[in-house]
Design a protein around this motif. Structure first.
Motif, mmCIF file in Angstrom:
data_model
loop_
_atom_site.group_PDB
_atom_site.id
_atom_site.type_symbol
_atom_site.label_atom_id
_atom_site.label_comp_id
_atom_site.label_asym_id
_atom_site.label_seq_id
_atom_site.Cartn_x
_atom_site.Cartn_y
_atom_site.Cartn_z
ATOM 1 N N CYS A 1 11.525 57.665 47.082
ATOM 2 C CA CYS A 1 9.864 57.358 48.651
ATOM 3 C C CYS A 1 10.090 57.117 49.171
ATOM 4 N N ALA A 2 9.415 57.305 50.580
ATOM 5 C CA ALA A 2 9.425 56.539 52.168
ATOM 6 C C ALA A 2 8.494 56.489 52.244
ATOM 7 N N GLY A 3 7.995 55.732 53.668
ATOM 8 C CA GLY A 3 6.851 56.279 54.602
ATOM 9 C C GLY A 3 6.363 54.548 54.292
ATOM 10 N N VAL B 1 11.424 66.794 53.009
ATOM 11 C CA VAL B 1 10.056 66.673 52.764
ATOM 12 C C VAL B 1 9.636 67.108 51.035
ATOM 13 N N SER B 2 8.868 66.615 50.847
ATOM 14 C CA SER B 2 8.580 67.655 49.387
ATOM 15 C C SER B 2 6.657 68.012 49.144
ATOM 16 N N TYR B 3 6.236 66.289 49.632
ATOM 17 C CA TYR B 3 4.696 65.818 48.795
ATOM 18 C C TYR B 3 4.663 64.358 49.444
ATOM 19 N N PRO C 1 2.857 56.481 50.500
ATOM 20 C CA PRO C 1 4.576 57.521 50.677
ATOM 21 C C PRO C 1 4.634 58.680 50.239
ATOM 22 N N GLY C 2 5.242 59.081 51.562
ATOM 23 C CA GLY C 2 5.390 60.428 51.079
ATOM 24 C C GLY C 2 7.090 60.692 49.971
ATOM 25 N N VAL C 3 6.958 61.583 49.097
ATOM 26 C CA VAL C 3 7.771 61.788 48.327
ATOM 27 C C VAL C 3 8.414 63.158 49.116
ATOM 28 N N TYR C 4 10.280 62.193 48.663
ATOM 29 C CA TYR C 4 11.165 63.413 49.159
ATOM 30 C C TYR C 4 12.107 64.024 48.202
ATOM 31 N N THR C 5 12.926 65.218 47.956
ATOM 32 C CA THR C 5 14.144 65.671 47.332
ATOM 33 C C THR C 5 15.176 64.953 47.213
ATOM 34 N N TYR C 6 15.755 64.004 46.462
ATOM 35 C CA TYR C 6 17.413 62.841 47.042
ATOM 36 C C TYR C 6 18.365 63.987 46.652
#
Length: 297
Positions: free
Chosen positions: A222-224, A255-257, A267-272
């Motif tokens: 997560c980030a944001g 960038v995912s959801y 926060p935004g969720v990202y595929t790591y």
């Protein structure tokens, strides 16, 4: 960037314009290149670009890719997701951007800063689409796909990936950069023609789990923070870091959801991309094994 949706059903960060484009091109109900995929449960988010970001000069991020619905219209109107050059023949993006899409229905341009400037970047046709096999079976955390290009993109350095199984580049509080053409306004959707970038703080797995009960720390990050986030239209694009003394960038996320865009506590969720589990399980399909061999992973 382009995000929307309720807390319990966070939405994917795709551009709503692709829905209209898909209706014209017949995107809905088609099969994915080498995988039989299911439609994501999260609805597509309405159009919008990076929230809290700034416009970038031409040539700033030559590895950046835009996914375009094939057609004769303005590329700015046909763009629906982002991606990144992972190999001269491969663009990496989010699985939800291309699930149920045939290669001939899209094209990608690498190294273009202003979408409408057709003389910028390298336009390529897509010969195959490889969706992560676990995403294809309904496990939405594995939100990654690979576009195989008809010709190599030369003269451009692909992104670097973290060593599989490491987490040094996603330490909570560290800063990463997200780029895209997604929504820039949470009140009145505004999709820019010029690429934008925003710096976002990485959020701990514990905090992210509190915001998203379905969050999978094995394959997500997560980030944001309030006012700085990705949004609709940014799906599939990269989150990355530049390291002192090292050339190029290290892409840590796709960038995912997320729940809305740039909202407090969402926060935004990202595929790591450094997830060992993500790459190990890619071998569960023949197409995935082919991609791993090509990338030397």
């Amino acid at each position: 960037m382009r995000l929307s949706g309720a807390h319990r059903t966070p939405a994917r960060r795709t551009v709503s314009a692709v829905i209209a484009a898909g209706a014209v091109l017949g995107l809905a109900g088609t099969s994915v290149g080498t995988a039989s995929a299911v439609a994501p449960a999260h609805p597509a988010r309405p159009d919008s670009p990076v929230i809290g970001g700034t416009e970038k000069p031409v040539g700033s991020y030559p590895f950046m890719a835009a996914l375009l619905a094939k057609g004769r219209g303005n590329p700015h109107d046909r763009q629906f997701c982002g991606g990144s050059l992972l190999d001269p023949y491969v663009v990496m993006t989010a699985a939800h951007c291309v699930v149920d899409t045939r290669p001939k229905q899209l094209e990608t341009v690498v190294g273009r800063t202003v979408l409408s400037k057709r003389n910028q970047g390298h336009l390529r046709n897509v010969t195959d689409i490889v969706v992560h096999p676990r995403y294809a079976r309904g496990q939405e955390a594995y939100d990654i796909a690979f576009l195989m290009l008809d010709k190599p993109v030369t003269g451009t350095a692909p992104v670097n990936l973290p060593t599989a199984g490491t987490d040094a580049l996603i330490r909570p509080g560290s800063k990463a950069t997200v780029i895209g053409w997604g929504n820039t306004d949470t009140e009145v959707p505004d999709y820019p023609d010029r690429l934008r970038a925003v710096d976002v703080p990485v959020v701990s797995h514990i905090e992210c789990k509190a915001s998203y009960p379905g969050y999978d720390k094995k394959v997500n990050v997560c980030a944001g923070v309030e006012g700085r986030d990705s949004c609709q239209g940014d799906s599939g694009g990269p989150m990355f870091r530049k390291l002192p003394g090292r050339r190029g960038v290290y892409q840590t996320g796709i960038v995912s959801y997320g729940d809305g865009c740039a909202a407090q506590g969402a926060p935004g969720v990202y595929t790591y991309t450094g997830s060992a589990k993500l790459w190990d399980t890619l071998s569960e399909s023949a197409a995935g094994r082919k991609v791993k061999r090509l990338l030397g992973r």
